[in-house]
Design an enzyme around this catalytic site. Structure first.
Site, mmCIF file in Angstrom:
data_model
loop_
_atom_site.group_PDB
_atom_site.id
_atom_site.type_symbol
_atom_site.label_atom_id
_atom_site.label_comp_id
_atom_site.label_asym_id
_atom_site.label_seq_id
_atom_site.Cartn_x
_atom_site.Cartn_y
_atom_site.Cartn_z
ATOM 1 N N SER A 11 -3.974 -58.761 21.713
ATOM 2 C CA SER A 11 -4.729 -59.262 22.552
ATOM 3 C C SER A 11 -5.687 -60.364 21.849
ATOM 4 O O SER A 11 -6.923 -60.425 22.269
ATOM 5 C CB SER A 11 -5.788 -58.370 23.084
ATOM 6 O OG SER A 11 -6.495 -57.393 22.044
ATOM 7 N N GLY A 12 -5.341 -61.068 20.791
ATOM 8 C CA GLY A 12 -5.760 -62.453 20.394
ATOM 9 C C GLY A 12 -5.504 -63.457 21.125
ATOM 10 O O GLY A 12 -5.055 -63.385 22.540
ATOM 11 N N ALA A 14 -2.994 -65.564 21.182
ATOM 12 C CA ALA A 14 -1.754 -65.601 21.463
ATOM 13 C C ALA A 14 -1.351 -64.623 22.796
ATOM 14 O O ALA A 14 -0.698 -64.891 23.728
ATOM 15 C CB ALA A 14 -0.665 -65.284 20.396
ATOM 16 N N ALA A 44 -12.332 -67.053 14.144
ATOM 17 C CA ALA A 44 -11.851 -68.346 13.684
ATOM 18 C C ALA A 44 -13.026 -69.263 13.820
ATOM 19 O O ALA A 44 -14.006 -69.281 14.927
ATOM 20 C CB ALA A 44 -11.020 -69.127 14.649
ATOM 21 N N GLU A 111 -11.221 -81.516 8.886
ATOM 22 C CA GLU A 111 -10.848 -80.617 7.843
ATOM 23 C C GLU A 111 -9.745 -81.210 7.096
ATOM 24 O O GLU A 111 -9.232 -82.208 7.160
ATOM 25 C CB GLU A 111 -10.380 -79.265 8.686
ATOM 26 C CG GLU A 111 -11.464 -78.667 9.238
ATOM 27 C CD GLU A 111 -10.950 -77.232 9.866
ATOM 28 O OE1 GLU A 111 -11.727 -76.400 9.847
ATOM 29 O OE2 GLU A 111 -9.847 -77.046 10.646
ATOM 30 N N ASP A 206 2.299 -55.788 11.697
ATOM 31 C CA ASP A 206 2.702 -54.739 12.529
ATOM 32 C C ASP A 206 4.009 -55.598 13.346
ATOM 33 O O ASP A 206 4.974 -54.824 13.361
ATOM 34 C CB ASP A 206 1.808 -54.207 13.737
ATOM 35 C CG ASP A 206 0.743 -53.266 12.974
ATOM 36 O OD1 ASP A 206 0.649 -53.134 11.751
ATOM 37 O OD2 ASP A 206 0.185 -52.484 13.581
ATOM 38 N N HIS A 227 -7.434 -69.192 1.628
ATOM 39 C CA HIS A 227 -8.369 -70.190 1.985
ATOM 40 C C HIS A 227 -9.317 -70.238 0.738
ATOM 41 O O HIS A 227 -9.522 -69.210 -0.062
ATOM 42 C CB HIS A 227 -9.424 -69.648 3.300
ATOM 43 C CG HIS A 227 -9.970 -70.722 3.913
ATOM 44 N ND1 HIS A 227 -11.132 -71.318 3.078
ATOM 45 C CD2 HIS A 227 -10.169 -71.203 5.024
ATOM 46 C CE1 HIS A 227 -11.599 -72.213 4.000
ATOM 47 N NE2 HIS A 227 -10.838 -72.165 5.141
ATOM 48 N N ARG A 273 -5.205 -77.524 1.499
ATOM 49 C CA ARG A 273 -5.798 -76.094 1.195
ATOM 50 C C ARG A 273 -5.207 -75.502 0.076
ATOM 51 O O ARG A 273 -5.980 -74.838 -0.845
ATOM 52 C CB ARG A 273 -5.402 -75.104 2.457
ATOM 53 C CG ARG A 273 -6.402 -74.297 2.594
ATOM 54 C CD ARG A 273 -6.393 -73.617 3.887
ATOM 55 N NE ARG A 273 -7.229 -74.269 4.946
ATOM 56 C CZ ARG A 273 -7.501 -73.737 6.060
ATOM 57 N NH1 ARG A 273 -6.898 -72.534 6.332
ATOM 58 N NH2 ARG A 273 -8.340 -74.114 6.979
ATOM 59 N N HIS A 334 -5.527 -65.520 3.528
ATOM 60 C CA HIS A 334 -6.230 -66.103 5.102
ATOM 61 C C HIS A 334 -5.184 -66.322 6.147
ATOM 62 O O HIS A 334 -5.409 -65.844 7.300
ATOM 63 C CB HIS A 334 -6.645 -67.647 4.768
ATOM 64 C CG HIS A 334 -7.377 -68.219 5.863
ATOM 65 N ND1 HIS A 334 -8.400 -67.506 6.482
ATOM 66 C CD2 HIS A 334 -7.163 -69.278 6.681
ATOM 67 C CE1 HIS A 334 -8.875 -68.099 7.622
ATOM 68 N NE2 HIS A 334 -8.164 -69.298 7.709
ATOM 69 N N ARG A 369 0.154 -74.361 6.210
ATOM 70 C CA ARG A 369 -0.354 -74.682 7.354
ATOM 71 C C ARG A 369 -1.495 -75.611 7.265
ATOM 72 O O ARG A 369 -2.320 -75.668 6.500
ATOM 73 C CB ARG A 369 -0.781 -73.461 8.190
ATOM 74 C CG ARG A 369 -1.232 -73.682 9.532
ATOM 75 C CD ARG A 369 -2.283 -72.488 10.102
ATOM 76 N NE ARG A 369 -3.087 -71.942 9.213
ATOM 77 C CZ ARG A 369 -4.270 -72.005 9.579
ATOM 78 N NH1 ARG A 369 -4.698 -72.212 10.659
ATOM 79 N NH2 ARG A 369 -5.378 -71.376 8.696
#
Ligand code: FAD
Ligand code: SIN
Length: 516
Positions: A11-12, A14, A44, A111, A206, A227, A273, A334, A369
């Protein structure tokens, strides 16, 4: 057995976003292991990337994403990500996400490794919280059923097709099966593999373990992003100090107060990063310290308190006034670039099984990423999963794409007689020390042997902690074995014994259960 068209695990961003779209095409059940808002999404900070600025274009966003991915991005997937970004942002705005504005237009920040300001944010540095709350409210108001405190423990597959999922109610200890036409895994990452992480407790790999055990392909697991700047205060769990802080003018300094990033790269404080994280590590070693600093004391007070209210308050509550003092920071685990291998419609290698968000590997991130591309990825590919499953798309896409993938075997490791006692803290310490920002054959081999031995002696899981530990061991094995196989350095994967990248390694490492 209750049956739904869509069962969505997680339930984030996505899970919730996919659910909101899927409800227009059938019945939906969301299963989540904590309360609805327990996830990484709500932490976030920096924001969500989209080429909506005046001088920006999807082409520039494409170039930056591919450059950060260091030779391993799936260019078709990246093209989709950048081209569908503006439409996705419009949908989030329609759903009520309150992006910050400046002079009546959506405000954009910068960023690392983005060639110009491209990051939308909300509540200054509370982007994830605003997205999670907005989507959660909408799910509730539409009465989409959400099963909280429920842990997905097994994917049910027959004749190569997914038909449901087994779920543990860990308060009562009882299990229940839910049938579905489409199962979407939106279970997030695996930051809990490491001693120091910005991730929430739910990030235990998971989805990777569920999909792997069901026979799905898992790829790119050696690429784990650290990070560069998590708050480093004694007794305080790492708290992210957003890259946007440097994007707005924050400066990295060593313990002597000197700027150092230009000693490592001409890109300076806003280098990719992985480069900044490694440079900080070298600088800490050089100066014999456990942290470096971010300096924002030269920025106007108003900028700090309005752009970063959350960071400002958190630090103040822990005795640090960042308007006057330097912020001690160090790297922390991260983001998992690898995951369940999908095509550009979110389909895994098993019919009926889809993956979305951090647990998926769509190929957009490659070996590293680009900041703020993951919230975007969840929305863009969540929509595509629903388009595909609702029959809107009749293309015959191969179940998995990103070409140049090579299937490897997980090394069979002999069972060791003497291994450290199995517990979460030891697992996290081992990963941090030997499978972290800098890796080498000796340390990786040692961890691989320990994990294989633990895995063989692990009793059958019965409750949430034992399932999560078992999932972390399996996920850790996939990360460690992939890191051992890849005898080069690329993106976030840095081997001391192979510090260069090699063209013959420009391919993806894929594991399935049959690689065992
Ligand atoms: P999550 O939001 O982590 O949700 C996973 C869900 O799955 C949870 O609800 C969890 O309870 C559930 N779940 C897991 N396993 C099970 C199971 N077995 N059974 C049932 N439920 C399960 N990205 C950006 O693009 N921009 C940013 O500014 C940014 N900042 C970040 C800051 C921090 C501190 C962190 C940690 C990450 C940040 N990221 C950012 C990354 C980004 O937040 C995540 O990649 C993204 O939110 C993942 O979303 P998700 O829906 O895939 O997973
Ligand atoms: C940050 O705000 O620095 C995190 C951004 C991201 O991980 O995408």
């Amino acid at each position: 057995m209750k049956h739904y068209d869509y069962v969505i695990v997680g339930s984030g961003i996505a899970g919730l976003y996919s659910a909101l779209l899927a409800r227009e095409h059938g019945s939906v059940l969301i299963i989540t292991k904590g309360s609805i808002d327990e996830c990484n999404t709500k932490y976030a900070q920096g924001g969500i990337a989209a080429a909506i600025g005046r001088n920006d274009s999807p082409e520039l966003h494409f170039k930056d994403t591919v450059a950060a991915g260091d030779g391993l991005c799936d260019e078709e997937a990246v093209r989709i990500l950048v081209d569908e970004a503006a439409g996705s942002i419009a949908e989030l705005v329609n759903l009520g996400v309150p992006f910050d504005t400046l002079d009546g237009e959506i405000a954009l920040t910068r960023e690392a490794a983005h060639s110009l300001p491209r990051i939308l944010h909300a509540g200054g540095d509370a982007t994830g919280e605003h997205i999670e709350v907005t989507l959660g409210k909408r799910v509730r108001s539409l009465k989409i059923p959400v099963l909280e405190d429920s842990l997905a423990t097994e994917i049910m597959v027959e004749n190569g097709i997914v038909y449901g999922v087994r779920v543990l109610d860990y308060h009562t200890g009882s299990s229940e099966e839910f049938g579905c036409r489409f199962l979407i895994l939106a279970t997030g990452g695996a930051g809990q593999l490491f001693k120091l992480t910005t991730n929430s407790d739910i990030a235990t790999g998971d989805g990777i373990a569920l999909a792997f055990n069901a026979g799905a392909e898992i790829t790119d697991m050696e690429f784990y992003q650290f990070h560069p700047t998590a708050l480093h205060l004694p007794g305080v769990t790492p708290f992210l100090i957003s890259e946007a802080v440097r994007g707005e003018g924050g400066i990295l300094r060593n313990v002597a107060g000197n700027r150092f990033m230009l000693d490592y790269t001409t890109d300076g404080d806003l280098a990719p990063r992985d480069v900044v994280a490694r440079s900080i590590l070298f600088e800490m070693e050089k100066t014999g310290s456990n942290n470096v600093f971010i300096d924002v004391t030269h920025l106007p007070l108003y900028t700090i308190t309005t752009r970063f209210p959350h960071i400002y308050r958190f630090c103040l509550e822990h005795g640090l006034d960042i308007t006057k003092e330097l912020i001690p920071v160090a790297p922390a685990a991260h983001y998992m670039m690898g995951g369940i291998r999908t095509n550009t419609w979110g389909e895994s290698s098993i019919a009926g099984l889809f993956a979305c968000g951090e647990t998926a590997c769509t190929g957009v991130h490659g070996a590293n990423r680009l900041a703020s591309n993951s919230l975007l990825e969840a929305v863009v590919f969540g929509r595509r999963i629903v388009e595909k499953t609702s029959g809107k798309v009749r293309l015959n896409t191969p179940i998995v794409s990103h070409s140049a993938a090579v299937h490897h075997f997980l090394n069979q490791r002999p069972k060791l007689k003497a291994v450290p006692a199995l517990n979460l803290a030891t697992l996290q310490q081992l990963h941090w020390e030997k499978v972290g920002i800098i890796r080498g054959k000796e340390g990786l081999t040692q961890v691989a042997k320990v994990l294989a031995t633990w895995q063989k002696s692990l009793p059958k899981p019965t409750d949430r902690p034992s399932y999560e530990l078992s999932n972390l061991i399996l996920t850790g094995r996939l990360v460690t074995e992939a890191a051992l196989i890849r005898e080069e350095s690329r993106g976030a994967h840095f081997r001391t014994d192979f510090p260069q990248s090699f063209s013959q390694w420009q391919h993806h490492i894929v594991f399935t259960k049959s690689s065992l």
